[in-house]
Design a protein around this motif. Structure first.
Motif, PDB file in Angstrom:
ATOM      1  N   GLY A   1       9.343   5.352 -17.140  1.00  0.00           N
ATOM      2  CA  GLY A   1      10.167   4.902 -18.240  1.00  0.00           C
ATOM      3  C   GLY A   1       9.330   4.401 -19.398  1.00  0.00           C
ATOM      4  N   PRO A   2       9.960   3.886 -20.458  1.00  0.00           N
ATOM      5  CA  PRO A   2       9.214   3.375 -21.605  1.00  0.00           C
ATOM      6  C   PRO A   2       8.368   2.161 -21.269  1.00  0.00           C
ATOM      7  CG  PRO A   2      11.551   2.870 -21.807  1.00  0.00           C
ATOM      8  CD  PRO A   2      11.412   3.811 -20.658  1.00  0.00           C
ATOM      9  N   VAL A   3       8.748   1.427 -20.219  1.00  0.00           N
ATOM     10  CA  VAL A   3       7.945   0.333 -19.671  1.00  0.00           C
ATOM     11  C   VAL A   3       7.937   0.504 -18.161  1.00  0.00           C
ATOM     12  CG1 VAL A   3       8.411  -1.298 -21.557  1.00  0.00           C
ATOM     13  CG2 VAL A   3       9.971  -1.193 -19.607  1.00  0.00           C
ATOM     14  N   PRO A   4       6.887   0.026 -17.469  1.00  0.00           N
ATOM     15  CA  PRO A   4       6.797   0.253 -16.016  1.00  0.00           C
ATOM     16  C   PRO A   4       8.006  -0.243 -15.237  1.00  0.00           C
ATOM     17  CG  PRO A   4       4.695  -0.509 -16.877  1.00  0.00           C
ATOM     18  CD  PRO A   4       5.681  -0.628 -18.001  1.00  0.00           C
TER      19      PRO A   4
ATOM     20  N   THR B   1       8.804  -2.947  -5.467  1.00  0.00           N
ATOM     21  CA  THR B   1       7.880  -2.661  -4.364  1.00  0.00           C
ATOM     22  C   THR B   1       7.909  -1.187  -3.944  1.00  0.00           C
ATOM     23  OG1 THR B   1       7.964  -4.936  -3.539  1.00  0.00           O
ATOM     24  CG2 THR B   1       7.273  -3.236  -1.986  1.00  0.00           C
ATOM     25  N   PRO B   2       9.094  -0.581  -3.737  1.00  0.00           N
ATOM     26  CA  PRO B   2       9.092   0.857  -3.434  1.00  0.00           C
ATOM     27  C   PRO B   2       8.462   1.691  -4.535  1.00  0.00           C
ATOM     28  CG  PRO B   2      11.201  -0.104  -2.850  1.00  0.00           C
ATOM     29  CD  PRO B   2      10.447  -1.157  -3.605  1.00  0.00           C
ATOM     30  N   LEU B   3       8.673   1.334  -5.796  1.00  0.00           N
ATOM     31  CA  LEU B   3       8.060   2.085  -6.889  1.00  0.00           C
ATOM     32  C   LEU B   3       6.541   2.059  -6.773  1.00  0.00           C
ATOM     33  CD1 LEU B   3      10.211   1.105 -10.011  1.00  0.00           C
ATOM     34  CD2 LEU B   3      10.153   3.312  -8.844  1.00  0.00           C
ATOM     35  N   ALA B   4       5.987   0.889  -6.486  1.00  0.00           N
ATOM     36  CA  ALA B   4       4.531   0.777  -6.325  1.00  0.00           C
ATOM     37  C   ALA B   4       4.053   1.630  -5.157  1.00  0.00           C
ATOM     38  CB  ALA B   4       4.146  -0.687  -6.118  1.00  0.00           C
ATOM     39  N   ASN B   5       4.832   1.651  -4.077  1.00  0.00           N
ATOM     40  CA  ASN B   5       4.453   2.451  -2.912  1.00  0.00           C
ATOM     41  C   ASN B   5       4.486   3.944  -3.225  1.00  0.00           C
ATOM     42  OD1 ASN B   5       4.033   0.202  -1.284  1.00  0.00           O
ATOM     43  ND2 ASN B   5       6.137   0.182  -0.527  1.00  0.00           N
TER      44      ASN B   5
END
Length: 287
Positions: free
Chosen positions: A228-231, A251-255
């Motif tokens: 997206g435009p920001v994390p 957390t799932p996004l980081a994974n």
């Protein structure tokens, strides 16, 4: 503010982020309503995506919640403003499941896409005949009109990769997906040629995980990671037999970011990936 029955994926995400912002501020629904001079039902409806919210109201809520992230607030305000915009996929509303339209919306507003496929090829890189062959294998079997609607929709989605401002795109595929002959040998050959052509686009990186890599992280998964435009507004879309699932928790996004990084490490370089695809295309000669 007008009520609606079926918010889009983007509208649901705006609602989720406003709820997260309130909760991180330690403010209850009742307290948030009091700050606006409204009742708690309005806040509940906003956070459930049942009620539209203007960009001014987004900024007002963010101010009350003392959100320090100006870039996030600006991005959320833009999301609220875009509710008035009509896009090409709206013509499919009521004709295709909402998940198909949500994927279109997700891709349209992304700033970069990363995807990984181990059996199917990425939808944004499929030929019309290849896509049709896949949809014809849907269980239960789809009527001909529904197949053609899905094919037309998938082809229209591919416009995000071309034009004046094409989407930066990284596609990771396993060699198994390259060798499956959906639609027969002639269709498979044309599909591989399409991949070779796509890999030449400056905005597109195509990486192949060869059989020689053996086991690898993420085997068997199908992942689309839309930045997206920001994390904080990144989104993962997962394909399942029952439709699209969307993941947006931090957390799932980081994974999933880590998973895609590991899958890229298992893949051949872009140049070697193109050569492998070319060599496989030659194996389908003779039709």
């Amino acid at each position: 503010m007008a009520a609606r029955n079926a918010p889009t994926g983007r509208q649901r995400r705006l609602a989720t982020e406003l709820r997260r912002m309130r909760e991180q501020a330690g403010i209850s629904i009742q307290e948030a309503a009091s700050m606006l001079g409204a009742d708690r039902t309005m806040i509940s409806n906003i956070e459930a995506g049942r009620t539209t919210v203007s960009e001014d109201r987004v900024r007002q809520l963010a101010s009350h919640y003392k959100c320090p992230n100006e870039a996030l607030v600006d991005a959320l305000a833009d999301m609220a403003a875009s509710r008035r915009t009509k896009h090409w996929w709206t013509e499919y509303r009521g004709k295709l499941p909402d998940g198909h339209l949500d994927v279109s919306e997700l891709e349209h507003y992304a700033t970069r896409i990363r995807t990984a496929q181990t059996v199917h090829l990425p939808g944004l890189l499929q030929t019309e005949d290849h896509a049709r062959a896949i949809f014809e294998l849907t269980v239960p079997k789809l009527p001909r009109l529904d197949v053609e609607l899905r094919v037309a929709h998938r082809m229209a989605r591919q416009n995000v990769l071309v034009g004046d401002n094409p989407m930066p795109y990284t596609g990771i595929v396993h060699e198994a997906a390259l060798r499956l002959e959906f639609g027969g040998r002639a269709v498979a050959r044309a599909q591989l040629r399409r991949l070779v052509e796509a890999a030449e686009q400056p905005n597109l990186t195509l990486l192949v995980i060869p059989f020689s890599a053996g086991g690898f992280h993420g085997a068997g998964q199908s992942v689309l990671y839309a930045e997206g435009p920001v994390p904080q507004l990144d989104t993962v879309q997962l394909d399942t037999a029952l439709g699209a699932n969307f993941v947006d928790a931090p957390t799932p996004l980081a994974n999933y970011r880590s998973l895609l990084d590991l899958m890229e490490q298992s893949a051949l370089s872009p140049g070697d990936s193109r050569e492998l695809i070319r060599s496989l295309a030659h194996t389908f000669r003779g039709d």
